[in-house]
Write an enzyme that holds these catalytic residues in place. Structure first.
Site, PDB file in Angstrom:
ATOM      1  N   ARG A  34      38.330  39.562  24.859  1.00 18.35           N
ATOM      2  CA  ARG A  34      37.124  38.940  24.309  1.00 18.35           C
ATOM      3  C   ARG A  34      35.917  39.865  24.486  1.00 18.35           C
ATOM      4  NH1 ARG A  34      36.020  32.930  26.212  1.00 18.35           N
ATOM      5  NH2 ARG A  34      35.151  33.739  28.134  1.00 18.35           N
ATOM      6  N   ARG A  71      33.222  19.283  34.074  1.00 22.55           N
ATOM      7  CA  ARG A  71      33.939  20.265  34.890  1.00 22.55           C
ATOM      8  C   ARG A  71      34.181  19.749  36.300  1.00 22.55           C
ATOM      9  NH1 ARG A  71      32.176  24.982  31.764  1.00 22.55           N
ATOM     10  NH2 ARG A  71      33.314  26.832  32.392  1.00 22.55           N
ATOM     11  N   ARG A  81      29.459  38.775  27.481  1.00 23.15           N
ATOM     12  CA  ARG A  81      29.063  37.791  28.503  1.00 23.15           C
ATOM     13  C   ARG A  81      29.012  38.448  29.874  1.00 23.15           C
ATOM     14  NH1 ARG A  81      32.191  32.143  27.793  1.00 23.15           N
ATOM     15  NH2 ARG A  81      31.815  32.211  30.032  1.00 23.15           N
ATOM     16  N   LYS A 117      38.944  27.215  24.587  1.00 26.39           N
ATOM     17  CA  LYS A 117      38.220  25.949  24.388  1.00 26.39           C
ATOM     18  C   LYS A 117      37.172  26.077  23.279  1.00 26.39           C
ATOM     19  CE  LYS A 117      36.626  25.589  28.639  1.00 26.39           C
ATOM     20  NZ  LYS A 117      37.219  26.765  29.288  1.00 26.39           N
ATOM     21  N   ARG A 172      35.548  31.952  38.649  1.00 30.32           N
ATOM     22  CA  ARG A 172      35.626  30.888  37.635  1.00 30.32           C
ATOM     23  C   ARG A 172      36.984  30.191  37.700  1.00 30.32           C
ATOM     24  NH1 ARG A 172      34.264  34.481  32.707  1.00 30.32           N
ATOM     25  NH2 ARG A 172      34.498  32.651  31.398  1.00 30.32           N
TER      26      ARG A 172
HETATM   27  P1  AMP Z   1      31.690  28.441  29.784  1.00 27.41           P
HETATM   28  O1  AMP Z   1      31.053  29.136  28.605  1.00 27.41           O
HETATM   29  O2  AMP Z   1      32.051  27.019  29.496  1.00 27.41           O
HETATM   30  O3  AMP Z   1      32.811  29.228  30.387  1.00 27.41           O
HETATM   31  O4  AMP Z   1      30.543  28.352  30.921  1.00 27.41           O
HETATM   32  C1  AMP Z   1      29.953  29.514  31.449  1.00 27.41           C
HETATM   33  C2  AMP Z   1      29.309  29.186  32.786  1.00 27.41           C
HETATM   34  O5  AMP Z   1      28.276  28.202  32.598  1.00 27.41           O
HETATM   35  C3  AMP Z   1      30.224  28.591  33.835  1.00 27.41           C
HETATM   36  O6  AMP Z   1      30.972  29.572  34.550  1.00 27.41           O
HETATM   37  C4  AMP Z   1      29.223  27.868  34.743  1.00 27.41           C
HETATM   38  O7  AMP Z   1      28.489  28.780  35.533  1.00 27.41           O
HETATM   39  C5  AMP Z   1      28.244  27.304  33.705  1.00 27.41           C
HETATM   40  N1  AMP Z   1      28.659  25.958  33.223  1.00 27.41           N
HETATM   41  C6  AMP Z   1      28.964  25.620  31.937  1.00 27.41           C
HETATM   42  N2  AMP Z   1      29.280  24.321  31.855  1.00 27.41           N
HETATM   43  C7  AMP Z   1      29.176  23.826  33.103  1.00 27.41           C
HETATM   44  C8  AMP Z   1      29.402  22.544  33.680  1.00 27.41           C
HETATM   45  N3  AMP Z   1      29.801  21.501  32.930  1.00 27.41           N
HETATM   46  N4  AMP Z   1      29.205  22.405  35.019  1.00 27.41           N
HETATM   47  C9  AMP Z   1      28.807  23.428  35.785  1.00 27.41           C
HETATM   48  N5  AMP Z   1      28.589  24.675  35.328  1.00 27.41           N
HETATM   49  C10 AMP Z   1      28.772  24.881  33.991  1.00 27.41           C
END
Ligand code: AMP
Length: 195
Positions: free
Chosen positions: A127, A88, A139, A13, A150
């Protein structure tokens, strides 16, 4: 253009959102990046979300909706944006529609990157290896245990958004297992951007 990118962790993404945003000269709004910056800065927001992020759980809808509402209202996002990592949950998707309605705007497309879940752990490990090799921070949720959570959150809370956007005739499904450039081309074609 206003586009959201959907897909499980490791689907690409962020990579595709960056390319689209550059091509269209509009901001990429990545909620994961916003939250990681808050955690790094040890801001009150960062401190309140750090543990849940590390475990692979979801931050509360209220917090996320407030963050995105504030970010979308800024001048640079008025002509469009690429949202990556939001919405999400159905509550977030509905809130986004309401925020856009209030601006007399709407989404142009919801792009879903479809990937083979069995290969996601290898992608995420790749990654992490890449980040390590280039001296970048790895990360804290790029590990097998957090990935499991996740993925579970994705299946339970985020996967239903495909139907939500399909019902709005906005869903575009893209095979995300191909080379990065091929995926980019497929997205451009599907949303009507010349390459
Ligand atoms: P990502 O980089 O998009 O994979 O997001 C990393 C983490 O941030 C996720 O596993 C959640 O803990 C949190 N997070 C990011 N975006 C959201 C969202 N829209 N709703 C809830 N948690 C989020």
């Amino acid at each position: 253009m206003r586009i959201v990118i959907l897909g499980p962790p490791g689907a690409g993404k962020g990579t595709q959102a960056t390319t689209l945003a550059r091509r269209l000269n509009i901001p990429q709004l990545s909620t994961g990046n916003m939250l990681r910056a808050a955690v790094d800065a040890q801001s009150p927001l960062g401190q309140s979300v750090s543990a849940v992020m590390q475990s692979g759980g979801l931050v509360s809808d209220d917090l996320m909706i407030e963050c995105v509402h504030e970010r979308i209202a800024r001048a640079d996002a008025r002509k469009g944006f690429i949202l990556d990592g939001f919405p999400r949950t159905l509550a977030q998707a509905r809130a986004l529609d309401n925020i856009l309605d209030a601006q007399q705007a709407s989404l142009d497309a919801a792009v879903e990157l479809r990937v083979d879940v069995d290969q996601l752990l290898a992608r995420i490990e790749g990654r992490a290896d890449q980040a390590r090799a280039s001296g970048e921070q790895v990360r804290s949720d790029d590990n097998a245990q957090a990935l499991k959570r996740r993925l579970m959150e994705y299946e339970d809370s985020t996967a239903p958004l495909s139907e939500y956007y399909a019902n709005q005739n906005r869903l575009v499904r893209i095979d995300g297992m191909r080379e990065v450039e091929e995926v980019t081309c497929a997205i451009f074609g599907a949303v009507g951007i010349a390459t």
